[in-house]
Design an enzyme around this catalytic site. Structure first.
Site, PDB file in Angstrom:
ATOM      1  N   GLY A 134       0.769  -1.240   0.000  1.00 54.56           N
ATOM      2  CA  GLY A 134       0.000   0.000   0.000  1.00 54.56           C
ATOM      3  C   GLY A 134       0.802   1.293   0.000  1.00 54.56           C
ATOM      4  N   TYR A 188     -10.230   2.072  16.164  1.00 49.18           N
ATOM      5  CA  TYR A 188      -9.341   2.513  15.080  1.00 49.18           C
ATOM      6  C   TYR A 188      -9.279   4.047  15.067  1.00 49.18           C
ATOM      7  CZ  TYR A 188      -7.298   3.484  10.552  1.00 49.18           C
ATOM      8  OH  TYR A 188      -6.477   3.975   9.554  1.00 49.18           O
ATOM      9  N   GLY A 248      -8.070  10.001   3.432  1.00 46.22           N
ATOM     10  CA  GLY A 248      -9.396   9.378   3.472  1.00 46.22           C
ATOM     11  C   GLY A 248      -9.272   7.986   2.869  1.00 46.22           C
ATOM     12  N   THR A 280      -5.950  -0.165  -0.731  1.00 44.68           N
ATOM     13  CA  THR A 280      -4.709  -0.920  -0.473  1.00 44.68           C
ATOM     14  C   THR A 280      -5.160  -2.260   0.133  1.00 44.68           C
ATOM     15  OG1 THR A 280      -4.627  -0.022   1.758  1.00 44.68           O
ATOM     16  CG2 THR A 280      -3.437   1.229   0.071  1.00 44.68           C
TER      17      THR A 280
HETATM   18  P1  NDP Z   1      -1.817  -1.906   3.945  1.00 50.73           P
HETATM   19  O1  NDP Z   1      -2.530  -2.962   4.714  1.00 50.73           O
HETATM   20  O2  NDP Z   1      -1.728  -2.049   2.479  1.00 50.73           O
HETATM   21  O3  NDP Z   1      -0.349  -1.689   4.540  1.00 50.73           O
HETATM   22  C1  NDP Z   1      -0.117  -1.691   5.919  1.00 50.73           C
HETATM   23  C2  NDP Z   1       1.365  -1.887   6.163  1.00 50.73           C
HETATM   24  O4  NDP Z   1       1.603  -1.857   7.582  1.00 50.73           O
HETATM   25  C3  NDP Z   1       1.871  -3.206   5.636  1.00 50.73           C
HETATM   26  O5  NDP Z   1       3.084  -2.997   4.964  1.00 50.73           O
HETATM   27  C4  NDP Z   1       2.095  -4.036   6.889  1.00 50.73           C
HETATM   28  O6  NDP Z   1       3.220  -4.886   6.701  1.00 50.73           O
HETATM   29  C5  NDP Z   1       2.443  -2.945   7.897  1.00 50.73           C
HETATM   30  N1  NDP Z   1       2.240  -3.383   9.271  1.00 50.73           N
HETATM   31  C6  NDP Z   1       1.077  -3.728   9.866  1.00 50.73           C
HETATM   32  N2  NDP Z   1       1.312  -4.132  11.124  1.00 50.73           N
HETATM   33  C7  NDP Z   1       2.655  -4.036  11.321  1.00 50.73           C
HETATM   34  C8  NDP Z   1       3.509  -4.326  12.403  1.00 50.73           C
HETATM   35  N3  NDP Z   1       3.038  -4.787  13.569  1.00 50.73           N
HETATM   36  N4  NDP Z   1       4.840  -4.115  12.259  1.00 50.73           N
HETATM   37  C9  NDP Z   1       5.326  -3.655  11.084  1.00 50.73           C
HETATM   38  N5  NDP Z   1       4.576  -3.371  10.029  1.00 50.73           N
HETATM   39  C10 NDP Z   1       3.246  -3.570  10.147  1.00 50.73           C
HETATM   40  O7  NDP Z   1      -2.571  -0.543   4.316  1.00 50.73           O
HETATM   41  P2  NDP Z   1      -2.264   0.981   3.950  1.00 50.73           P
HETATM   42  O8  NDP Z   1      -1.106   1.124   3.067  1.00 50.73           O
HETATM   43  O9  NDP Z   1      -3.547   1.569   3.535  1.00 50.73           O
HETATM   44  O10 NDP Z   1      -1.930   1.530   5.404  1.00 50.73           O
HETATM   45  C11 NDP Z   1      -0.785   2.293   5.718  1.00 50.73           C
HETATM   46  C12 NDP Z   1      -1.152   3.310   6.781  1.00 50.73           C
HETATM   47  O11 NDP Z   1      -2.111   4.204   6.244  1.00 50.73           O
HETATM   48  C13 NDP Z   1      -1.783   2.734   8.040  1.00 50.73           C
HETATM   49  O12 NDP Z   1      -1.259   3.392   9.155  1.00 50.73           O
HETATM   50  C14 NDP Z   1      -3.268   3.059   7.876  1.00 50.73           C
HETATM   51  O13 NDP Z   1      -3.913   3.164   9.103  1.00 50.73           O
HETATM   52  C15 NDP Z   1      -3.159   4.394   7.170  1.00 50.73           C
HETATM   53  N6  NDP Z   1      -4.340   4.828   6.439  1.00 50.73           N
HETATM   54  C16 NDP Z   1      -4.897   4.041   5.467  1.00 50.73           C
HETATM   55  C17 NDP Z   1      -6.014   4.475   4.791  1.00 50.73           C
HETATM   56  C18 NDP Z   1      -6.707   3.627   3.781  1.00 50.73           C
HETATM   57  O14 NDP Z   1      -7.889   3.927   3.461  1.00 50.73           O
HETATM   58  N7  NDP Z   1      -6.083   2.618   3.223  1.00 50.73           N
HETATM   59  C19 NDP Z   1      -6.575   5.807   5.044  1.00 50.73           C
HETATM   60  C20 NDP Z   1      -5.925   6.547   6.081  1.00 50.73           C
HETATM   61  C21 NDP Z   1      -4.825   6.075   6.729  1.00 50.73           C
HETATM   62  P3  NDP Z   1       3.357  -6.386   7.218  1.00 50.73           P
HETATM   63  O15 NDP Z   1       1.989  -6.977   7.285  1.00 50.73           O
HETATM   64  O16 NDP Z   1       4.262  -7.014   6.217  1.00 50.73           O
HETATM   65  O17 NDP Z   1       4.014  -6.233   8.569  1.00 50.73           O
HETATM   66  C1  8X3 Z   2      -8.550   4.703   6.847  1.00 52.67           C
HETATM   67  C2  8X3 Z   2      -9.703   5.481   6.332  1.00 52.67           C
HETATM   68  O1  8X3 Z   2     -12.165   5.929   6.677  1.00 52.67           O
HETATM   69  O2  8X3 Z   2     -11.468   3.618   6.510  1.00 52.67           O
HETATM   70  O3  8X3 Z   2      -7.946   5.342   7.909  1.00 52.67           O
HETATM   71  O4  8X3 Z   2     -11.003   4.877   8.473  1.00 52.67           O
HETATM   72  S1  8X3 Z   2     -11.137   4.950   7.057  1.00 52.67           S
END
Ligand code: NDP
Ligand code: 8X3
Length: 260
Positions: free
Chosen positions: A17, A161, A192, A196
């Site tokens: 992501g 969350y 938002g 991913t």
């Molecule tokens: P993904 O699930 O695609 O990626 C999440 C990443 O976090 C993975 O690479 C995973 O790697 C890593 N991760 C999770 N737990 C751990 C851990 N304990 N230690 C190390 N790495 C960890 O999601 P996103 O790319 O969307 O998420 C990235 C960030 O963006 C997060 O903080 C999420 O809350 C935030 N976010 C996402 C949004 C969305 O709509 N997608 C919106 C707003 C914020 P692995 O499993 O290999 O450890």
């Molecule tokens: C990820 C966006 O709206 O799913 O932080 O919480 S939402």
């Protein structure tokens, strides 16, 4: 605009992501990348892709860290045992994070809560606590925390969350205040809806449920968010972008979206 060439950038959650997209854009800019996540096989594949596509000049520009950010002793030893050439981290992108479940609070799952709080809040704190002192000592550095629109607006069943991302907001603000007087910058990015692995993880692998989250709208991509992270990191040293909320055009608030 400043150059990212040879700056050392540590990205947590680089295996997927937003984190993987950040790896690509910073590689293109010539950065040296420390890519951290639990799934080392995915990091390996990403590193190979960065080299094969020419985004990064050579494999020597990438250092892989198999790391669970929830494990404080491991975070400490991972940071302290980095090879000399990788110790002076310029940019820390605290991106690792996840949501687990979408349940009413009084019906919530304890394990889901602990996973979110341990990763999104405590993991981010551990990374910050072990890396930022070096930045302060060297008189340079930038911390980019990936928060969320969910940290500004609590939505039904988002409870824990949303609380974890509200904590990221408070921690980012607190860190910025505590670093005042140093050249170290702090940025919080609050996306938002980004398509991913996020919703797959939230719904414990239920692909159908995950797909429905983005049904009928055009969500952000990891690249859209990485673009913004890169923009913040490349401003002149006297410019600190404290906070950015970015949403799809089809999204007005955490819960108000337009679906075709
Ligand atoms: P993904 O699930 O695609 O990626 C999440 C990443 O976090 C993975 O690479 C995973 O790697 C890593 N991760 C999770 N737990 C751990 C851990 N304990 N230690 C190390 N790495 C960890 O999601 P996103 O790319 O969307 O998420 C990235 C960030 O963006 C997060 O903080 C999420 O809350 C935030 N976010 C996402 C949004 C969305 O709509 N997608 C919106 C707003 C914020 P692995 O499993 O290999 O450890
Ligand atoms: C990820 C966006 O709206 O799913 O932080 O919480 S939402």
């Amino acid at each position: 605009m400043i150059s990212i060439q040879n700056q050392i950038v540590l990205i947590t959650g680089a295996s997927s992501g937003i984190g993987a997209a950040c790896a690509k854009i910073f590689a293109r800019g010539g950065a040296k990348l420390i890519l951290a996540a639990r799934r080392i096989d995915k990091l390996d594949r990403l590193a190979k892709e960065l080299v094969e596509t020419g985004l990064t000049a050579s494999a020597n520009q990438i250092y892989l860290l198999e790391l669970d950010v929830r494990d404080r002793p491991k975070v400490e030893s991972a940071v302290n045992t980095l090879p000399e050439a990788w110790k002076a981290i310029d940019i820390l992108i605290n991106n690792a994070g996840l949501s687990r479940g979408l349940d009413k609070l009084h019906e919530g799952n304890f394990q889901d809560w602990e996973e979110m709080i341990d990763t999104n809040v405590k993991g981010l704190l551990y990374m910050t606590r072990y890396i930022v002192p070096g930045m302060v000592n060297r008189g340079r550095g930038h911390i980019v925390n990936i928060g969320s629109i969910a940290g500004r607006e609590t939505y039904p069943k988002g409870n824990v969350y949303c609380a974890s991302k509200a904590a990221v907001k408070a921690i980012s603000e607190g860190l910025k205040q505590d670093l005042l007087g140093t050249p170290v910058r702090v940025t919080q990015i609050e996306p938002g809806l980004v398509e991913t692995e996020f919703s797959n993880v939230r719904f414990h692998g239920d692909a159908e449920k995950a797909k429905n989250v983005y049904q009928g709208l055009t969500p952000l991509t990891g690249d859209d968010v990485a673009d913004v992270v890169y923009f913040c990191a490349t401003r002149s040293p006297h410019v600190n972008i404290s906070e950015i909320l970015l949403v799809p055009t089809d999204q007005a608030t955490a819960t108000l979206v337009h679906r075709k």
